[in-house]
Structure formats: C-alpha cells, structure tokens
Design a protein around this motif. Sequence first.
Motif, mmCIF file in Angstrom:
data_model
loop_
_atom_site.group_PDB
_atom_site.id
_atom_site.type_symbol
_atom_site.label_atom_id
_atom_site.label_comp_id
_atom_site.label_asym_id
_atom_site.label_seq_id
_atom_site.Cartn_x
_atom_site.Cartn_y
_atom_site.Cartn_z
ATOM 1 N N ARG A 218 43.340 35.804 23.758
ATOM 2 C CA ARG A 218 43.332 36.669 22.579
ATOM 3 C C ARG A 218 42.068 36.480 21.757
ATOM 4 N N ALA A 219 41.561 35.243 21.710
ATOM 5 C CA ALA A 219 40.328 34.986 20.962
ATOM 6 C C ALA A 219 39.132 35.676 21.620
ATOM 7 N N VAL A 220 39.092 35.650 22.946
ATOM 8 C CA VAL A 220 38.002 36.323 23.663
ATOM 9 C C VAL A 220 38.129 37.831 23.507
ATOM 10 N N GLY A 221 39.355 38.341 23.667
ATOM 11 C CA GLY A 221 39.607 39.763 23.441
ATOM 12 C C GLY A 221 39.136 40.686 24.536
ATOM 13 N N GLN A 222 38.757 40.157 25.685
ATOM 14 C CA GLN A 222 38.305 40.987 26.806
ATOM 15 C C GLN A 222 38.970 40.473 28.082
ATOM 16 N N SER A 223 39.810 41.297 28.654
ATOM 17 C CA SER A 223 40.530 40.895 29.864
ATOM 18 C C SER A 223 39.588 40.686 31.050
ATOM 19 N N LEU A 224 38.413 41.321 30.996
ATOM 20 C CA LEU A 224 37.450 41.138 32.077
ATOM 21 C C LEU A 224 36.961 39.691 32.132
ATOM 22 N N LEU A 225 36.820 39.080 30.957
ATOM 23 C CA LEU A 225 36.353 37.699 30.896
ATOM 24 C C LEU A 225 37.490 36.693 31.053
ATOM 25 N N LEU A 226 38.599 36.946 30.360
ATOM 26 C CA LEU A 226 39.727 36.021 30.442
ATOM 27 C C LEU A 226 41.032 36.783 30.225
ATOM 28 N N PRO A 227 41.657 37.209 31.314
ATOM 29 C CA PRO A 227 42.944 37.905 31.172
ATOM 30 C C PRO A 227 44.033 36.941 30.715
ATOM 31 N N SER A 228 45.081 37.478 30.140
ATOM 32 C CA SER A 228 46.187 36.661 29.642
ATOM 33 C C SER A 228 47.029 36.136 30.800
ATOM 34 N N PRO A 229 47.832 35.099 30.560
ATOM 35 C CA PRO A 229 48.740 34.613 31.619
ATOM 36 C C PRO A 229 49.684 35.696 32.121
ATOM 37 N N GLY A 230 50.139 36.563 31.219
ATOM 38 C CA GLY A 230 51.026 37.645 31.631
ATOM 39 C C GLY A 230 50.354 38.601 32.591
ATOM 40 N N VAL B 284 47.837 37.928 34.618
ATOM 41 C CA VAL B 284 47.633 37.250 35.896
ATOM 42 C C VAL B 284 48.945 37.180 36.674
ATOM 43 N N LEU B 285 50.033 36.878 35.973
ATOM 44 C CA LEU B 285 51.344 36.829 36.625
ATOM 45 C C LEU B 285 51.728 38.201 37.165
ATOM 46 N N LYS B 286 51.447 39.232 36.408
ATOM 47 C CA LYS B 286 51.746 40.599 36.854
ATOM 48 C C LYS B 286 50.966 40.935 38.116
ATOM 49 N N LYS B 287 49.706 40.525 38.147
ATOM 50 C CA LYS B 287 48.884 40.771 39.333
ATOM 51 C C LYS B 287 49.418 39.998 40.529
ATOM 52 N N LEU B 288 49.833 38.761 40.303
ATOM 53 C CA LEU B 288 50.385 37.953 41.388
ATOM 54 C C LEU B 288 51.663 38.578 41.936
ATOM 55 N N LEU B 289 52.480 39.122 41.057
ATOM 56 C CA LEU B 289 53.724 39.762 41.490
ATOM 57 C C LEU B 289 53.456 41.023 42.298
ATOM 58 N N THR B 290 52.343 41.690 42.038
ATOM 59 C CA THR B 290 51.985 42.857 42.856
ATOM 60 C C THR B 290 51.449 42.442 44.228
ATOM 61 N N LEU B 291 50.904 41.222 44.312
ATOM 62 C CA LEU B 291 50.384 40.741 45.600
ATOM 63 C C LEU B 291 51.493 40.235 46.515
ATOM 64 N N LEU B 292 52.524 39.664 45.939
ATOM 65 C CA LEU B 292 53.573 39.008 46.722
ATOM 66 C C LEU B 292 54.245 39.919 47.754
ATOM 67 N N PRO B 293 54.556 41.174 47.444
ATOM 68 C CA PRO B 293 55.225 42.011 48.457
ATOM 69 C C PRO B 293 54.301 42.480 49.581
ATOM 70 N N SER C 270 42.870 39.317 39.444
ATOM 71 C CA SER C 270 43.094 39.016 40.854
ATOM 72 C C SER C 270 42.469 37.667 41.225
ATOM 73 N N LEU C 271 41.288 37.408 40.682
ATOM 74 C CA LEU C 271 40.612 36.137 40.936
ATOM 75 C C LEU C 271 41.467 34.954 40.479
ATOM 76 N N LEU C 272 42.033 35.068 39.280
ATOM 77 C CA LEU C 272 42.868 33.994 38.753
ATOM 78 C C LEU C 272 44.214 33.923 39.477
ATOM 79 N N ALA C 273 44.728 35.063 39.920
ATOM 80 C CA ALA C 273 45.991 35.062 40.666
ATOM 81 C C ALA C 273 45.822 34.330 41.998
ATOM 82 N N TRP C 274 44.725 34.580 42.688
ATOM 83 C CA TRP C 274 44.461 33.882 43.943
ATOM 84 C C TRP C 274 44.188 32.402 43.686
#
Length: 256
Positions: free
Chosen positions: A32-44, A46-55, A224-228
Amino acid sequence: MPAKSIRPRAKALLTRAGVLLFYLALWEALSRAVGQSLLLPSPGAVLKKLLTLLPQQRFWLTLLYTLARTVWAYALGIAAAIALCALCCRFRLANTLLSPLLSAIRATPVTSFIVLALVWLSSARVPVLTGFLMTLPVVFSALVSAVRGIDPRLTEMAGMYRFGRAGTLRRVLIPAVMPAFVESCLASIGLCWKAVVAAEVIGVPKMAVGSRLYEAKIYLETDSLLAWTLTIVLLSVLLEAALRRIAHRALEVRHD
C-alpha cells in the motif's frame, strides 16, 4: 496422545501462525505504501494469481519437470560423493588430486557453472549438472570428515573379532558416518533445488519453473513472478521436510 505433548505443538503452531501473519501484514503495508502493483503487488493479488495457476495442467507439468531434474541431480550428486569418498579414503593419491577440485567447485559461483555449461550442453541438461555440482561437494566433505573422525579403536576391535571387510563396513563404518551423511543430505537438498531453478532461469528450457520466472519478468507480471517464487519456497520446504522425515525413520529403524 497425552495432553502435555499436544500443548507444546499447539503453542509452536500458534507461534508460526503469528509470525506468518506479521510478515503478511508487513507485506500488505509495504504494498500500500508503494501504491503500484507493478512494483509490489499485495498478498491478495499474488494469492489470486496462484489460484488461477493451480487448475492449469501446464503448471503441474512445469513443477514435475523441475522436480524430476532436481531429484535426478540430487541422486547423482549423492552417489558420486559416496563413490569418491570411498576412492579417496582407499587411495591417498586420489584424495590429493580430487580434494582441490571439489574445493574449487564449492568456491565457484553457481552462475559461472551455468554459463559455462550452456556452451557445452543443451538448456534442459544444464540444471541437472548444476544441481549435481552443488550436491556433490557438500556430501563428499561430510563423508570424508566422518570417516577420518572414526575412532581407530573401533576398526581395531573389528579386526580382533574378525568382522571382515563387509562386516566392518556394516557394523562400524556405516553407523559411524550415517549421522553426518544424513545431515549433509538434508543440507544439500535446498542448495540443489535452488541451483536447478537458477539454471532454468538462465538457460530457459521449455518446461521449467525457472523459465516461468523469466517469462514473468520479461512481461512485467510481478504477481505471477511472486506466485511462482512462493511456489518454489513452499516446494523447497516440503522437500526438506519429507527428506528429514524419511531420514529420521531410516535412522530409527537402523537403531532398532
């Protein structure tokens, strides 16, 4: 199970959960302090991206290929370490020739091996070679130190009781070196796993976790980078935990 043994486990689990929640909250605050998901996405995110990769079938095939390379490199490294240890303990010349080489392997950065190997081998084989070279010196050094640390009186006793070579190996040498061997195997699995993934990032083989990391970086898909990356960390922890449990059970059976 007695209540007294449950309480320490529950306390340990609560402590780990608290530490995990602390770092997740810190991650969220930084995002939230950075405010740019490109630089640092939130845990939510990243988790959402991981859940899209799992299936996805490709996700599991990628993990399987990287895991297979790691297991193959790890097994080769351990087998080579045992063979070289036996050779060096039997012949002093072999120890004189091989010890500096293995020390040089331990001191050389892993990226140097990867770049050099890419000149000679295909990108799919480089991760196996890299993991092998990371495993071999760790296990070899532990085995040689353990063998040299065996009390000479034990081998003298084996000679007095006429155990023979096979009996001395089974009753004296193997029990003496087994703890150091197990610990070196546990210490090297994480190194092997990380070396294999690093080689995949540089070599970019077709089906590899490292290749997915490289693609995520190229296309600026930080989530995706953080999810992997999270997947890599979790698999590393699971591998080490599984190997530790197998090793402890093997030691318990041997003592019984």
